[in-house]
Design an enzyme around this catalytic site. Structure first.
Site, PDB file in Angstrom:
ATOM      1  N   CYS A 145       9.769  12.863 -34.190  1.00  0.00           N
ATOM      2  CA  CYS A 145      10.578  14.071 -34.332  1.00  0.00           C
ATOM      3  C   CYS A 145       9.937  15.217 -33.554  1.00  0.00           C
ATOM      4  CB  CYS A 145      10.781  14.421 -35.806  1.00  0.00           C
ATOM      5  SG  CYS A 145       9.394  15.288 -36.560  1.00  0.00           S
TER       6      CYS A 145
ATOM      7  N   CYS B 258       6.361  15.870 -34.325  1.00  0.00           N
ATOM      8  CA  CYS B 258       5.392  14.904 -33.790  1.00  0.00           C
ATOM      9  C   CYS B 258       4.874  15.429 -32.445  1.00  0.00           C
ATOM     10  CB  CYS B 258       6.044  13.542 -33.580  1.00  0.00           C
ATOM     11  SG  CYS B 258       6.516  12.705 -35.095  1.00  0.00           S
TER      12      CYS B 258
ATOM     13  N   CYS C 233       2.877  13.115 -39.586  1.00  0.00           N
ATOM     14  CA  CYS C 233       3.745  14.275 -39.316  1.00  0.00           C
ATOM     15  C   CYS C 233       4.295  14.840 -40.631  1.00  0.00           C
ATOM     16  CB  CYS C 233       4.892  13.836 -38.399  1.00  0.00           C
ATOM     17  SG  CYS C 233       6.174  15.084 -38.164  1.00  0.00           S
TER      18      CYS C 233
ATOM     19  N   CYS D  56      13.800  33.858 -21.810  1.00  0.00           N
ATOM     20  CA  CYS D  56      14.637  34.280 -20.684  1.00  0.00           C
ATOM     21  C   CYS D  56      14.556  35.793 -20.499  1.00  0.00           C
ATOM     22  CB  CYS D  56      16.078  33.877 -20.912  1.00  0.00           C
ATOM     23  SG  CYS D  56      16.295  32.114 -20.972  1.00  0.00           S
TER      24      CYS D  56
END
Ligand code: ZN
Length: 334
Positions: A164, A167, A236, A181
């Site tokens: 995921c 991880c 995780c 941005c």
């Protein structure tokens, strides 16, 4: 269904009529309606995905027009999700399209993604991605992580049982740690490439095919694409220990300066229940008010407020958090 509408997809051995049927029977939720979102939505809707939903909390700004392809000049100031819904309906009237003006949080994220065949990440922040990751892993829904800034981007499909997002990135970055941005800019061709790869993976998931397992790293300027192997971390917190800490309640008023915008966003600890009618009536006595796409706009003596249906408010014309907070308290409430 009109016979020829999807004929160019049906012709493809990778899709065919069986694949097209699967795409038509699928539903996609797109998180965010910025550059990645507008491209991905256009691809999904044109491909005939049966149900397409987009969730976004923002309004269209002039600086969005450089790369967010569903919007035009006349849309500045309107809610992105509503404009997108209108435009996409013009593109394809045969599918279900829904645009929600919503600020995602721990309390609403599971309801938003529930029932989706696949969720496409098109947000501009890691906090929301960790929320989406927790919700999708918990509910067993495939989702695709995608990000684009500057000239580079990433795409990684995340499926139940596979590695995921946590991880790869165990903890969220500190505020201001990652470029955005607003701080470093973006070349407008990049989101098209990233969203195209992302949506292609979504089609595969809809058709029950294996998506690409790796993380793709794209450099639009160099024309380069690298694939990075990702391993599942059995320790995780999210997919290993099933400790969905981002879904746990945290209720506090959030006040943040919106970078590059001369505006401050305030999220009240408790969302507003009911409609904004009474507030609009109250404010009409103090200045100019206008309802646009369910948002209340208020303008008086140098104060510009945009109030969203859940009470979230953008105070324009200032970056001073204290000043914004007092303006909010004065006009909207606690
Ligand atoms: Zn994991």
């Amino acid at each position: 269904m009109k016979e020829n509408r999807y004929s160019r997809q049906v012709l493809l051995p990778e899709i065919g009529s069986k694949g097209q049927k699967a795409i038509g029977g699928s539903s996609a939720v797109v998180i965010g309606c910025g550059a990645l979102g507008t491209h991905a939505l256009s691809f999904l809707v044109r491909a005939g995905v049966g149900g397409v939903r987009v969730v976004d909390r923002d309004i269209v700004e002039e600086s969005n027009l450089q790369r967010q392809t569903l919007f035009s000049e006349e849309d500045v100031g309107r809610a992105k999700a509503k404009v997108a819904e209108e435009r996409l309906r013009e593109v394809n009237s045969e599918i279900e399209i829904r645009g929600d003006v919503l600020d995602l949080n721990h309390a609403n994220i599971q309801a938003v993604v529930k029932g989706a065949t696949v969720v496409l990440d098109a947000t501009d922040n890691m906090d929301t991605r960790f929320l989406v990751n927790d919700a999708c892993v918990k509910l067993g829904i495939p989702w695709i992580y995608a990000g684009a800034v500057g000239t580079t981007g990433m795409v990684m499909p995340i499926v139940p049982e596979g590695p995921c997002l946590r991880c790869v990135f165990p903890t969220p970055p500190q505020p201001g740690e990652l470029p955005t941005c607003d701080t470093v800019g973006i070349v407008n061709t990049l989101p098209a490439i990233v969203a195209a790869l992302e949506t292609t993976e979504a089609f595969k998931i809809m058709m029950g095919k294996e998506p690409t397992k790796e993380l793709a790293f794209i450099d639009a300027w160099l024309g380069d694409l690298q694939r990075i192997k990702v391993r599942k971390n059995h320790e995780c917190e999210c997919c290993g220990k099933k400790n969905f800490e981002f879904l746990q309640a945290r209720s506090r008023k959030l006040v943040v300066s919106l970078c590059g915008r001369n505006a401050v966003q305030i999220v009240p600890a408790k969302p507003v229940k009911g409609d904004l009618g009474p507030l609009a009536k109250k404010l009409a006595r103090l200045g100019r008010t206008k309802m646009v796409d369910g948002l209340l706009k208020f303008d008086a003596k140098g104060v510009e407020l945009t109030v969203f249906p859940d009470g979230r408010t953008i105070v324009g014309g200032t970056t001073d958090l204290a000043k914004a907070k007092s303006t909010f308290s004065k006009y909207v409430g606690d």
